[in-house]
Motif scaffolding. Structure first.
Motif, PDB file in Angstrom:
ATOM      1  N   THR A 188     -46.915  71.037  37.405  1.00 44.21           N
ATOM      2  CA  THR A 188     -47.692  71.690  36.348  1.00 44.21           C
ATOM      3  C   THR A 188     -48.871  70.841  35.907  1.00 44.21           C
ATOM      4  N   LEU A 189     -48.622  69.551  35.679  1.00 41.76           N
ATOM      5  CA  LEU A 189     -49.686  68.668  35.188  1.00 41.76           C
ATOM      6  C   LEU A 189     -50.759  68.418  36.244  1.00 41.76           C
ATOM      7  N   GLU A 190     -50.362  68.420  37.514  1.00 42.04           N
ATOM      8  CA  GLU A 190     -51.321  68.146  38.578  1.00 42.04           C
ATOM      9  C   GLU A 190     -52.365  69.261  38.684  1.00 42.04           C
ATOM     10  N   ARG A 191     -51.980  70.487  38.316  1.00 41.99           N
ATOM     11  CA  ARG A 191     -52.909  71.623  38.365  1.00 41.99           C
ATOM     12  C   ARG A 191     -53.735  71.767  37.091  1.00 41.99           C
ATOM     13  N   VAL A 214     -53.226  69.818  23.759  1.00 38.84           N
ATOM     14  CA  VAL A 214     -53.723  70.361  25.021  1.00 38.84           C
ATOM     15  C   VAL A 214     -52.713  70.166  26.151  1.00 38.84           C
ATOM     16  N   THR A 215     -52.316  68.910  26.381  1.00 37.60           N
ATOM     17  CA  THR A 215     -51.474  68.616  27.544  1.00 37.60           C
ATOM     18  C   THR A 215     -50.095  69.240  27.412  1.00 37.60           C
ATOM     19  N   VAL A 216     -49.441  69.016  26.277  1.00 35.56           N
ATOM     20  CA  VAL A 216     -48.067  69.504  26.116  1.00 35.56           C
ATOM     21  C   VAL A 216     -47.993  71.032  26.184  1.00 35.56           C
ATOM     22  N   PRO A 217     -48.862  71.797  25.467  1.00 31.35           N
ATOM     23  CA  PRO A 217     -48.784  73.264  25.611  1.00 31.35           C
ATOM     24  C   PRO A 217     -49.022  73.750  27.038  1.00 31.35           C
ATOM     25  N   LEU A 218     -49.959  73.117  27.739  1.00 30.37           N
ATOM     26  CA  LEU A 218     -50.213  73.542  29.117  1.00 30.37           C
ATOM     27  C   LEU A 218     -49.072  73.163  30.055  1.00 30.37           C
ATOM     28  N   ALA A 219     -48.312  72.136  29.686  1.00 32.70           N
ATOM     29  CA  ALA A 219     -47.185  71.701  30.514  1.00 32.70           C
ATOM     30  C   ALA A 219     -45.898  72.436  30.170  1.00 32.70           C
ATOM     31  N   LYS A 220     -45.954  73.398  29.276  1.00 28.63           N
ATOM     32  CA  LYS A 220     -44.739  74.095  28.826  1.00 28.63           C
ATOM     33  C   LYS A 220     -43.947  74.725  29.972  1.00 28.63           C
ATOM     34  N   PRO A 221     -44.583  75.410  30.943  1.00 30.95           N
ATOM     35  CA  PRO A 221     -43.777  75.963  32.064  1.00 30.95           C
ATOM     36  C   PRO A 221     -43.013  74.890  32.825  1.00 30.95           C
ATOM     37  N   GLY A 222     -43.643  73.740  33.069  1.00 36.83           N
ATOM     38  CA  GLY A 222     -42.950  72.655  33.757  1.00 36.83           C
ATOM     39  C   GLY A 222     -41.834  72.064  32.913  1.00 36.83           C
ATOM     40  N   ILE A 223     -42.048  71.978  31.599  1.00 34.36           N
ATOM     41  CA  ILE A 223     -41.006  71.455  30.704  1.00 34.36           C
ATOM     42  C   ILE A 223     -39.783  72.361  30.736  1.00 34.36           C
ATOM     43  N   ILE A 224     -40.014  73.662  30.640  1.00 36.12           N
ATOM     44  CA  ILE A 224     -38.894  74.614  30.631  1.00 36.12           C
ATOM     45  C   ILE A 224     -38.178  74.604  31.976  1.00 36.12           C
ATOM     46  N   ALA A 225     -38.946  74.617  33.067  1.00 36.60           N
ATOM     47  CA  ALA A 225     -38.318  74.617  34.395  1.00 36.60           C
ATOM     48  C   ALA A 225     -37.519  73.347  34.621  1.00 36.60           C
ATOM     49  N   GLY A 226     -38.085  72.190  34.274  1.00 44.02           N
ATOM     50  CA  GLY A 226     -37.363  70.935  34.446  1.00 44.02           C
ATOM     51  C   GLY A 226     -36.129  70.859  33.572  1.00 44.02           C
TER      52      GLY A 226
END
Length: 306
Positions: A188-191, A214-226
């Motif tokens: 998620t973060l790499e994109r 900015v970073t944490v909201p955009l990383a939300k899908p990766g946080i939930i998946a992980g």
């Protein structure tokens, strides 16, 4: 012929799901509604289609929910489930706290380094899971490497008691499941568009504020998946608590193993498995609903911009 091929492509995944998920789950549910017997197989009733309709009716009449009632009334199973959920939540929080900085650093690293960092993260998977758990036994035992190093450095005078405690379980779980947290976060973060961080900084946001807004909201899908990839298997974990946690560490996976192989009470064990399945399906359904709403909102936003 083309229409048949299209239908076959659609039907095959459902047949696979029915054969390898729904049918085994139906068998486990049937065993959970049965009674234990000293026989082979160790439960009753058994379905005998040669008896016709009357035998089928008698079979369904013999099924009952007594095992589920027993689980609800027995403190051991309730305590095991609560303890498993507690350990899973704490472990997942620790994994997120450790894995997010690692994934963020990997995503911000030079592009030529990223494949090497990803390979280093998945490198432990090339070794047997059981060997890695036994390695932690050698590290954490009173005469193990950790205590030997700490005593040699003069940091402690007596060996620490870590093995056969929950601390050892948390250490091994975090080590074991760290790649499951880091890799979705990294993907998620790499994109993520780094110019958004620069825009936030230009508008006066500090590094910390830009990270949280900015970073944490955009990383939300990766946080939930992980979090789901870690929480779900940790809840049913058996090997780590059995080898590192000792007899005082209650987890539903160990209870399930005892009922199946020590007590030979397959119906109660199957009932425990069904309860665990229901508990773990809930976060998956919530995640799917949240993802569906997020995708609908993004699609609506795209249509609005057009």
């Amino acid at each position: 012929m083309l229409r048949f091929t299209r239908r076959l492509v659609i039907i095959i995944p459902y047949l696979w799901l029915a054969a390898f998920f729904l049918w085994p789950m139906a068998i486990v549910l049937k065993i959970a509604l049965s009674e234990p017997r000293l026989a082979q197989p160790p439960y009753w009733p058994l379905l005998d289609l040669t008896q016709g309709w009357e035998g089928l009716v008698a079979f369904f009449e013999a099924l009952s929910f007594e095992n589920f009632i027993f689980l609800a009334q027995d403190d051991l199973y309730i305590a095991s489930l609560i303890s498993s959920l507690r350990i899973s939540l704490i472990s997942t929080a620790m994994l997120l706290a450790i894995g997010f900085p690692i994934a963020h650093a990997m995503a911000r690293a030079p592009r030529s380094w990223r494949p090497i960092l990803v390979a280093a993260m998945i490198l432990p998977f090339w070794t047997s899971f059981l060997i890695r758990v036994y390695a932690w036994i050698g590290i954490l035992r009173p005469e193990g490497f950790l205590n030997h190093y700490l005593q040699g450095a003069g940091l402690i005078s007596q060996p620490l008691t870590i093995l056969n405690t929950e601390y050892a379980v948390f250490i091994a779980l975090v080590y074991t499941y760290l790649p499951f947290m880091v890799l979705p976060l990294y993907a998620t973060l790499e994109r993520m568009d780094q110019t958004l961080i620069e825009a936030a900084r230009d508008l006066g946001a500090s590094r910390i504020k830009a990270f949280w807004t900015v970073t944490v909201p955009l990383a939300k899908p990766g946080i939930i998946a992980g979090a789901l990839l870690c929480f779900i298997p940790i809840t049913g974990e058996f090997v780590v608590p059995d080898l590192l946690g000792g007899s005082q560490t209650l987890m539903i996976g160990r209870t399930l193993w005892v009922e199946f192989f020590s007590n030979r009470d397959w119906p109660v064990a199957a009932a425990v498995a069904m309860v665990l399945l229901v508990v773990l399906v809930v976060p998956i359904v919530i995640f799917r609903e949240a993802e569906a709403r997020r995708m609908e909102a993004e699609a609506a936003g795209e249509r609005g911009r057009r």
